[in-house]
Every structure is written in C-alpha cells, then in structure tokens.
Design a protein around this motif. Structure first.
Motif, PDB file in Angstrom:
ATOM      1  N   TYR A 105       0.817  -1.198   0.000  1.00 40.78           N
ATOM      2  CA  TYR A 105       0.000   0.000   0.000  1.00 40.78           C
ATOM      3  C   TYR A 105       0.859   1.261   0.000  1.00 40.78           C
ATOM      4  O   TYR A 105       1.967   1.278   0.535  1.00 40.78           O
ATOM      5  N   ASN A 125      -8.130  -1.587  -0.760  1.00 46.02           N
ATOM      6  CA  ASN A 125      -7.334  -2.084   0.358  1.00 46.02           C
ATOM      7  C   ASN A 125      -8.140  -3.212   0.992  1.00 46.02           C
ATOM      8  O   ASN A 125      -9.195  -3.589   0.480  1.00 46.02           O
ATOM      9  N   GLN A 168      -2.917   4.583   1.933  1.00 46.51           N
ATOM     10  CA  GLN A 168      -2.957   3.146   2.205  1.00 46.51           C
ATOM     11  C   GLN A 168      -3.842   2.416   1.191  1.00 46.51           C
ATOM     12  O   GLN A 168      -4.837   1.768   1.530  1.00 46.51           O
ATOM     13  N   ALA A 169      -3.450   2.504  -0.074  1.00 46.66           N
ATOM     14  CA  ALA A 169      -4.243   1.891  -1.135  1.00 46.66           C
ATOM     15  C   ALA A 169      -3.323   1.307  -2.201  1.00 46.66           C
ATOM     16  O   ALA A 169      -2.122   1.596  -2.249  1.00 46.66           O
TER      17      ALA A 169
END
Length: 372
Positions: A51, A347, A306-307
């Motif tokens: 991520y 995610n 966070q992807a």
C-alpha cells in the motif's frame, strides 16, 4: 495326409514370419512425443500487495457552453428594420452594437406631440406658479426651458409645499410628465443593444418581419467566457472539490488550456445517473474554442492513503480477488475505494500477500497454477 500337414506347417510359418516382421518394424518406429501441454498448469501473473499514497485522476468528456446565454425578446410590437448587425446565426458583435431595431418613427412623432402638449400646459400654468409659489418659480422656469422635443425630458423640479403639490396634481402636470417618461422608456425598448461581446446562436426573425410583444427574436452568447460541462458518475463526486485545477485536453489527449472547477450540481441526472460539474476555462492563449465543442477534462482528484491499484480484470463478483497460497488460488474479499475505467483502487488485504492480477480463464477456488 502328409500333404495336409505340410500345408498347415507352411501357413503357420508364414503367419509367424509376418508377426515377427510386424514386431520388428514396430520396434524401429520412434514413439511420438507426449503432449506435455495437456498436463501443463495454468499460468498466472502475481503482484505482492503493498500500500501507498495514490493520486487517481478522473478523466471525462464534456461539452463547451457559454456561461452567459441570453434570449432576446421584444417588449413592444412592430416591424423589424435594418440595424447594422446582420441577423444571422454565427454573426459576431461587440458590446454596445445595435442588434435589433423595431420601426420607431411613429412612436417618436407621438412622443414629440406629447411633449408639445406638456409644454403648452406648463406655459399656461407658469404665471400662476410665479404668483402663488414664487420661491420655486425659477426651478420650474428652468425646467420649462430645458425641455427638448428630441431629447428625454429632464428631472421634474422638487415640489416644496403641500399646496404646490395639490396645484400640480389638479392641473395634471405630474400625470402628463410621467406619461411622457413611460413613452420614452417604450421608445428605448425598440432598440436592443448587445450587453457583451458575443455572437448569435439562434435567430428566429428577419428584417421586415413583425415582432410580437414578448416574442423570442434571437439567442446570443458571450463567446469569451466558456464553461465545460462534464458529467461525473455520482460515486466519484466525493473525489472532487471546488476550485480544483483541471487540465483541458483535445481529442488527441494533448493539453489545450487549464480550467478551474467552479460549480457542482446538487442533483443526479435520472437518465445517466451522473452529476454535472462545471469548469471555467482560463490560460487559453491563442486556442480557438467554440460553443458545443467536446473536450476532455482531467481532474486530479484526492490522494488516497494506504491503497493499491490493480487492473479491473483481476476482480470478480464486484469485490473479490484471488491470492496465491502454496500454488493454490484462494478467493479474498477486498474493500473497493475507487473504480476507474481500466483499474481499481482498493485495500483490505494484508501487505505481502501474493495477489493474482491476471487470473486464468475459468478460474476457480483451490485451482493449482504456476507463476508466470
């Protein structure tokens, strides 16, 4: 008897020799290569889950329109005469140009007659004003002298006392004055001037035709102030913000100019389930743009923390993917954050897991595969 035995022995010998030759030739023939492809495992391409921050632009086509479009209508009835600017679609004009003119000679003569009668009435009442309202006589005399039959009447002198007001009302001086002012306004409405630099986009009349009161004569736009109206999927609106800078691209994907997001609609189009957003264009330089032209807008969108981004072909059942464990494919559910045309941002998996980004055809749970 011996002859029969000899024949049987010869037949058996012939059969034996034939079988021996067949076996010998078969042994000389090479075995065909085995078809290894039938036993080959399906091949997949994997990517390790990791991520990071992702900036995912939104790219959509939109249509150019002027942010100022005006319908010209007539507030008076009459015949349309030559005004100077041709009444043709696409005809350009400048601010202040006379666009439409309605025949006004008869209206002008009527107005002169009204002013003449008004002057006559004032002349008859000036002696009484001089005697009864001497402190205001000079103002009324000055007003009388400045009235021009070919010009708008000046502002009416201010009445100083109640008695003076009663006098003016009883002689209908006030009523005649405001009737003239009303006629002057109606006369001005026979000329329609351009409120800005622009061009005709619609023309519903021509010189010589009669304009009815309230009838639509033409439509004009301000050609220097264009907006790009872009339909955005409702689920993607959350990634846009007012005043975001927008890149405007041509049909080849080349940058034409820059823009700024200035409005976002507060309703969804029932037919397309999209929300219209409006981009104001600037930094155009010498680029020629036209009303109705289709262009592409590239919105930067927001950064997603966070992807991870993967091809849409890696996802099935809307929000499921395969991960690889001991050469076996296992299905996992993911959290879809944003869907693009060819990719998807998500995610929900553990970092380090082996994500299958190119699954085989007819992939199934626990299918054994090999990595490309």
């Amino acid at each position: 008897m011996n002859r029969k035995i000899v024949i049987v022995i010869l037949v058996l010998a012939t059969l034996g020799i034939a079988m021996f030759l067949a076996m010998f030739l078969k042994g000389m023939k090479e075995d065909p290569a085995k078809n290894l492809d039938n036993n080959k495992l399906p091949t997949v391409r994997i990517q390790k889950v990791k991520y990071s921050y992702i900036e995912s632009p939104i790219v959509e086509k939109g249509r150019l329109a002027s942010n100022l479009e005006v319908n010209l209508s007539s507030e008076v009835a009459g015949r349309i005469v030559e005004a100077g600017v041709p009444l043709k679609v696409g005809q350009k004009f400048k601010k202040g140009d006379l666009l439409i003119k309605i025949y006004d000679k008869d209206a002008k003569m009527d107005l002169r007659a009204q002013k003449s009668r008004f002057l006559n009435k004032l002349a008859e009442n000036l002696p009484d004003i001089k005697v009864d309202y001497a402190d205001n006589f000079e103002n009324w005399m000055s007003f009388f002298n400045t009235i021009d039959l070919d010009d708008n009447v000046p502002e009416l002198p201010k009445v100083k006392t109640t008695q003076e007001k009663v006098f003016m009302a009883s002689r209908n001086i006030l009523g005649d004055y405001y009737a003239i002012k009303s006629a002057e306004v109606k006369l001005e409405k026979r000329n329609i001037y351009a409120p800005f630099n622009g061009s005709f986009v619609e023309v519903n009349t021509q010189v010589g035709s009669v304009a009815g009161m309230g009838s639509k004569l033409a439509g004009i736009i301000e050609s220097n102030k264009l907006e790009l109206q872009v339909p955005i999927e409702s689920e993607d609106i959350k990634w846009l913000q007012l005043n975001d800078e927008v890149e405007i691209l041509d049909s080849k994907g080349e940058l034409l100019c820059m823009g700024k997001l200035i409005r976002i609609s507060e309703f969804v189009d029932q037919g397309t389930q999209s929300v219209s957003v409006f981009v104001k264009l600037y930094k155009r330089g010498d680029v020629e743009l036209y009303q109705g032209q289709f262009l592409t807008a590239r919105f930067k969108g927001k950064k997603i923390a966070q992807a991870m981004e993967i091809p849409r072909t890696a996802v099935f059942s809307s929000n499921k993917v395969y991960v690889l464990e001991n050469e076996l494919m296992k299905s996992r559910r993911i959290n879809v954050l944003k869907r693009n045309e060819n990719s998807l941002i998500f995610n929900g998996l553990k970092e380090g897991e082996l994500l299958v980004v190119e699954p085989p055809v007819k992939a199934t749970e626990n299918m054994k595969v090999q990595v490309q």
